[in-house]
Design a protein around this motif. Structure first.
Motif, mmCIF file in Angstrom:
data_model
loop_
_atom_site.group_PDB
_atom_site.id
_atom_site.type_symbol
_atom_site.label_atom_id
_atom_site.label_comp_id
_atom_site.label_asym_id
_atom_site.label_seq_id
_atom_site.Cartn_x
_atom_site.Cartn_y
_atom_site.Cartn_z
ATOM 1 N N GLN A 56 -8.898 124.575 44.492
ATOM 2 C CA GLN A 56 -9.193 125.039 43.484
ATOM 3 C C GLN A 56 -8.630 124.061 42.270
ATOM 4 N N VAL A 57 -7.418 123.422 42.691
ATOM 5 C CA VAL A 57 -6.918 122.405 41.836
ATOM 6 C C VAL A 57 -6.723 121.065 42.686
ATOM 7 N N ILE A 58 -6.233 120.119 42.177
ATOM 8 C CA ILE A 58 -6.053 118.696 42.652
ATOM 9 C C ILE A 58 -5.282 118.680 43.865
ATOM 10 N N GLU A 59 -5.508 117.892 44.998
ATOM 11 C CA GLU A 59 -4.393 118.115 46.245
ATOM 12 C C GLU A 59 -3.010 117.971 45.843
ATOM 13 N N GLY A 60 -2.485 117.055 44.897
ATOM 14 C CA GLY A 60 -1.016 116.940 44.522
ATOM 15 C C GLY A 60 -0.535 118.106 44.267
ATOM 16 N N MET A 61 -1.110 118.905 43.244
ATOM 17 C CA MET A 61 -0.676 120.106 42.873
ATOM 18 C C MET A 61 -0.627 121.277 43.741
ATOM 19 N N GLU A 62 -1.766 121.210 44.398
ATOM 20 C CA GLU A 62 -1.658 122.218 45.545
ATOM 21 C C GLU A 62 -0.383 122.005 46.658
ATOM 22 N N GLU A 63 -0.231 120.711 46.831
ATOM 23 C CA GLU A 63 0.790 120.513 47.886
ATOM 24 C C GLU A 63 2.099 120.797 47.141
ATOM 25 N N GLY A 64 2.199 120.492 45.772
ATOM 26 C CA GLY A 64 3.492 120.733 45.198
ATOM 27 C C GLY A 64 3.788 122.214 44.818
ATOM 28 N N LEU A 65 2.823 123.014 45.114
ATOM 29 C CA LEU A 65 3.190 124.329 44.664
ATOM 30 C C LEU A 65 3.750 125.143 45.915
ATOM 31 N N VAL A 66 3.572 124.654 47.134
ATOM 32 C CA VAL A 66 3.780 125.133 48.482
ATOM 33 C C VAL A 66 5.542 124.910 48.532
ATOM 34 N N GLY A 67 6.106 126.052 48.674
ATOM 35 C CA GLY A 67 7.675 126.240 48.806
ATOM 36 C C GLY A 67 8.275 126.663 47.569
ATOM 37 N N LEU A 68 7.595 126.800 46.285
ATOM 38 C CA LEU A 68 8.127 127.188 45.050
ATOM 39 C C LEU A 68 7.965 128.734 45.257
ATOM 40 N N GLU A 69 9.065 129.414 44.044
ATOM 41 C CA GLU A 69 8.862 130.830 44.012
ATOM 42 C C GLU A 69 8.740 131.275 42.769
ATOM 43 N N ALA A 70 8.378 132.511 42.665
ATOM 44 C CA ALA A 70 8.136 133.063 41.281
ATOM 45 C C ALA A 70 9.434 132.716 40.136
ATOM 46 N N GLY A 71 9.008 132.473 38.953
ATOM 47 C CA GLY A 71 10.240 132.309 38.102
ATOM 48 C C GLY A 71 10.569 130.741 38.176
ATOM 49 N N GLU A 72 10.159 130.138 39.273
ATOM 50 C CA GLU A 72 10.714 128.879 39.402
ATOM 51 C C GLU A 72 9.805 127.896 38.194
ATOM 52 N N THR A 73 10.452 126.660 37.935
ATOM 53 C CA THR A 73 9.966 125.855 37.095
ATOM 54 C C THR A 73 10.186 124.236 37.895
ATOM 55 N N THR A 74 9.152 123.398 37.761
ATOM 56 C CA THR A 74 9.019 122.092 38.265
ATOM 57 C C THR A 74 8.352 121.356 37.681
ATOM 58 N N THR A 75 8.785 119.791 38.006
ATOM 59 C CA THR A 75 7.843 118.845 37.505
ATOM 60 C C THR A 75 7.389 118.149 38.684
ATOM 61 N N LEU A 76 5.904 118.087 38.695
ATOM 62 C CA LEU A 76 5.256 117.402 39.705
ATOM 63 C C LEU A 76 4.588 116.006 39.309
ATOM 64 N N THR A 77 4.724 114.926 39.773
ATOM 65 C CA THR A 77 4.344 113.596 39.558
ATOM 66 C C THR A 77 3.308 113.290 40.578
ATOM 67 N N ILE A 78 2.125 113.228 40.309
ATOM 68 C CA ILE A 78 1.046 113.149 41.284
ATOM 69 C C ILE A 78 0.394 111.673 41.106
ATOM 70 N N PRO A 79 0.324 110.984 42.158
ATOM 71 C CA PRO A 79 -0.255 109.899 42.094
ATOM 72 C C PRO A 79 -1.985 109.960 42.272
ATOM 73 N N PRO A 80 -2.614 108.737 41.886
ATOM 74 C CA PRO A 80 -3.939 108.844 41.592
ATOM 75 C C PRO A 80 -4.662 109.388 43.042
ATOM 76 N N GLU A 81 -4.234 109.004 44.083
ATOM 77 C CA GLU A 81 -4.854 109.190 45.488
ATOM 78 C C GLU A 81 -4.792 110.710 45.653
ATOM 79 N N LYS A 82 -3.820 111.612 45.116
ATOM 80 C CA LYS A 82 -3.762 113.033 45.127
ATOM 81 C C LYS A 82 -4.166 113.782 44.085
ATOM 82 N N ALA A 83 -4.808 112.960 43.266
ATOM 83 C CA ALA A 83 -5.283 113.511 41.901
ATOM 84 C C ALA A 83 -6.875 113.257 41.854
ATOM 85 N N TYR A 84 -7.463 112.423 40.913
ATOM 86 C CA TYR A 84 -8.724 112.125 40.743
ATOM 87 C C TYR A 84 -9.167 110.732 41.554
#
Length: 156
Positions: A56-84
């Motif tokens: 439902q979202v770009i590949e890099g975001m989906e991969e970046g969500l795995v392993g996070l927890e509720a309440g957590e904040t993070t910054t994801l840098t997603i290269p073009p090949e994992k985005a559009y």
């Protein structure tokens, strides 16, 4: 609870380009500051809920969500090949101006205008000449490295 494939995740996000331009957000205050709210007055800025693994979202975001927890904040840098993807000249198509004008009910397409092709793809008119019109069907963010600031609100 650690996020895994199959979980439903609700998150707040702000997406930026390399030059720090905000291109999307779930936060109304950020949208107003960046001028997005003015450009899309009917849009509601609310947290996004996605099912991880359902594409439902770009590949890099989906991969970046795995392993996070509720309440957590993070910054994801997603290269073009994992985005559009990378920008491709093959996705820039030429049309005869007169033929395209007929398809548009007599209107001449102007540079910067957006068109929807018969196959549902959206493209931007990048050149409008007397003989030829060039339409770029690349995604708007193709070729861009995207940075997302993410806050996990809820995990189910």
């Amino acid at each position: 609870m650690t996020i895994a494939t199959g979980d439903s995740v609700t998150l707040e996000y702000t997406g930026r380009l390399d030059d720090e331009t905000v291109f999307d957000t779930s936060r109304e205050a950020v949208a107003e500051e960046a001028g997005l709210a003015e450009a899309q007055p009917d849009r509601e800025y609310t947290p996004l809920t996605v099912d991880v693994g359902a594409e439902q979202v770009i590949e890099g975001m989906e991969e970046g969500l795995v392993g996070l927890e509720a309440g957590e904040t993070t910054t994801l840098t997603i290269p073009p090949e994992k985005a559009y993807g990378e920008h491709s000249e093959e996705r820039v198509q030429e049309f005869e101006t007169e033929e395209l004008r007929e398809m548009l009910g007599g209107q001449t397409p102007e540079e910067g205008a957006y068109l929807e092709a018969q196959n549902g793809q959206h493209g931007e008119v990048v050149h409008s000449g007397e003989a030829v019109v060039r339409v770029d069907f690349n995604p708007r963010l193709a070729g861009e490295t995207l940075t997302f600031e993410i806050e996990i609100v809820e995990v189910n």
